[in-house]
Scaffold this active site. Structure first.
Site, PDB file in Angstrom:
ATOM      1  N   PRO A  36       0.841  -1.199   0.000  1.00 20.78           N
ATOM      2  CA  PRO A  36       0.000   0.000   0.000  1.00 20.78           C
ATOM      3  C   PRO A  36       0.876   1.249   0.000  1.00 20.78           C
ATOM      4  CG  PRO A  36      -0.589  -1.508   1.793  1.00 20.78           C
ATOM      5  CD  PRO A  36       0.722  -1.972   1.250  1.00 20.78           C
ATOM      6  N   LYS A  37       0.444   2.275  -0.729  1.00 20.74           N
ATOM      7  CA  LYS A  37       1.108   3.582  -0.662  1.00 20.74           C
ATOM      8  C   LYS A  37       0.299   4.446   0.295  1.00 20.74           C
ATOM      9  CE  LYS A  37       2.911   7.441  -3.357  1.00 20.74           C
ATOM     10  NZ  LYS A  37       2.457   8.439  -2.377  1.00 20.74           N
ATOM     11  N   TRP A  38       0.831   4.641   1.484  1.00 20.02           N
ATOM     12  CA  TRP A  38       0.089   5.333   2.539  1.00 20.02           C
ATOM     13  C   TRP A  38       0.107   6.841   2.355  1.00 20.02           C
ATOM     14  CZ3 TRP A  38      -2.905   2.397   5.368  1.00 20.02           C
ATOM     15  CH2 TRP A  38      -2.561   1.053   5.550  1.00 20.02           C
ATOM     16  N   ASP A 185      -2.917   6.185  -0.789  1.00 20.09           N
ATOM     17  CA  ASP A 185      -2.610   7.150  -1.831  1.00 20.09           C
ATOM     18  C   ASP A 185      -2.385   6.440  -3.161  1.00 20.09           C
ATOM     19  OD1 ASP A 185      -2.223   9.718  -2.677  1.00 20.09           O
ATOM     20  OD2 ASP A 185      -0.091   9.739  -2.229  1.00 20.09           O
ATOM     21  N   GLY A 186      -2.301   5.099  -3.138  1.00 20.70           N
ATOM     22  CA  GLY A 186      -2.049   4.335  -4.348  1.00 20.70           C
ATOM     23  C   GLY A 186      -1.409   3.002  -4.003  1.00 20.70           C
TER      24      GLY A 186
END
Length: 349
Positions: A36-38, A185-186
């Site tokens: 996960p892009k936090w 965020d992505g």
């Protein structure tokens, strides 16, 4: 600025973290690990005995702004390590980037109060130096990740230090990507055969998801030193029927800026926004940022955006088209609410 004490570690702050290259699609293949892009602040944590340092992405010290994280790091039984991760602050069921921004404040008393109200968490996704003081950056990710997971099982007992999940399964990643919004965020994809490349973008990519929303034009700002439109102020109706300011769009051509003056002037009338309005109290506000002209809620635009934080578009949006076919009252907050936010923190353990 007081020089930071030198640590007896194979890596010394400031140490540039490995970065990512932006791409449009998630890569597929057995050579990729997905994370996960936090929505937070990138941070590297260094510990050598009682000395603990926290470093931002650009190499600046963060310890004074996140004292609770420093205490959590100091509480770990491992005496030596370097971790790479993301600082996040959870408010309710969502992550708040605004709460992170408010921490970067000169007053120690304010920082302590904010830390007590909404403590930060370090979500860890890489291990650069292990508890034995051994440097792991030359090891491929397929070796570093298991070492990190073993390190987390053994030492992550403090509540503010958590392991961020990772997966090689594309179906899992697609489910994460569908939840991009209030917490994510992505998606990050990293090559399993890649060593940790400090300051380099090779070997890791990030994918963001742009979304669209129909918004009411509740006001505008003039451009600096010119009587042309600088930006359109966007609003959405909440459950009480109030029009809340949620962001702006400013990517207008010179001709559009002039034409919009004629289009918007007949609609100029207060209050514009009946709920949350632009230019409210903020330590980021300037005198000029509070100057805006209200409009009657008659016009609707479709915009694209990449992220929402605290019911606002994080960055400026891109104007896609005018929507004369859309009634302003149809432009509601539920377009940007993240229904998956309640469970998204399950991506950390």
């Amino acid at each position: 600025m007081t020089p930071r004490p030198r640590l007896h570690l194979p890596l010394q702050p400031p140490y540039p973290p490995m970065e990512t290259l932006s791409v449009d699609t998630i890569p597929t293949g057995k050579e990729w690990l997905y994370e996960p892009k936090w929505d937070g602040f990138r941070a590297l944590a260094f510990r050598d005995g009682d000395e603990v340092q926290l470093q931002s992405k650009n190499g600046l010290p963060l310890a004074r702004y996140f004292p609770e994280v420093i205490e959590h790091l100091r509480a770990l039984k491992a005496q030596r390590f370097v971790l790479d991760g993301e600082l996040v602050i959870r408010v309710g069921n969502q992550l708040s980037f605004e709460e992170l921004q408010m921490r970067i404040h000169p007053a120690e008393s304010r920082v302590k109060r904010l830390a007590a109200e909404h403590p930060a968490t370090l979500l860890v996704f890489d291990l650069l130096v292990d508890h034995n003081g051994d440097r792991l950056t030359e090891h491929p990710l397929r070796e570093r990740r298991p070492k990190l997971e073993a390190f987390a099982r053994r030492f992550f007992t403090a509540p503010g230090i958590r392991l961020s999940k990772a997966s090689t399964q594309r179906k899992v990643v697609d489910r994460w990507f569908a939840s991009v919004g209030g917490a994510l965020d992505g998606i990050i994809a990293k090559r399993l055969d890649c060593e940790y490349r400090s300051g380099d973008r090779k070997g890791a990519v990030k994918v963001k998801k742009l979304r669209t929303a129909d918004c009411v034009v509740g006001g505008f700002r003039y451009a600096t030193n010119a009587k042309v439109i600088g930006s359109l102020l966007l609003g959405l109706y909440d459950g009480e029927g109030k029009l809340n300011h949620v962001g702006f769009t400013s990517g207008l051509t010179g001709d559009q800026r002039k034409e919009l003056v004629r289009k918007l002037k007949p609609l100029m009338a207060p209050p514009g926004f009946t709920g949350r309005a632009p230019g409210g109290p903020s330590r980021w506000s300037t005198d000029r940022s509070e100057e805006w002209e209200p409009l009657r809620p008659k016009l609707v635009v479709e915009v694209s955006y990449d992220h929402v934080s605290d019911e606002r578009f994080r960055h400026g949006t891109r104007l896609l088209r005018w929507r004369p076919d859309k009634a302003p009252r149809q432009c509601t907050m539920d377009q940007i609410e993240n229904k998956a936010a309640a469970s998204i923190m399950k991506l950390s353990t």
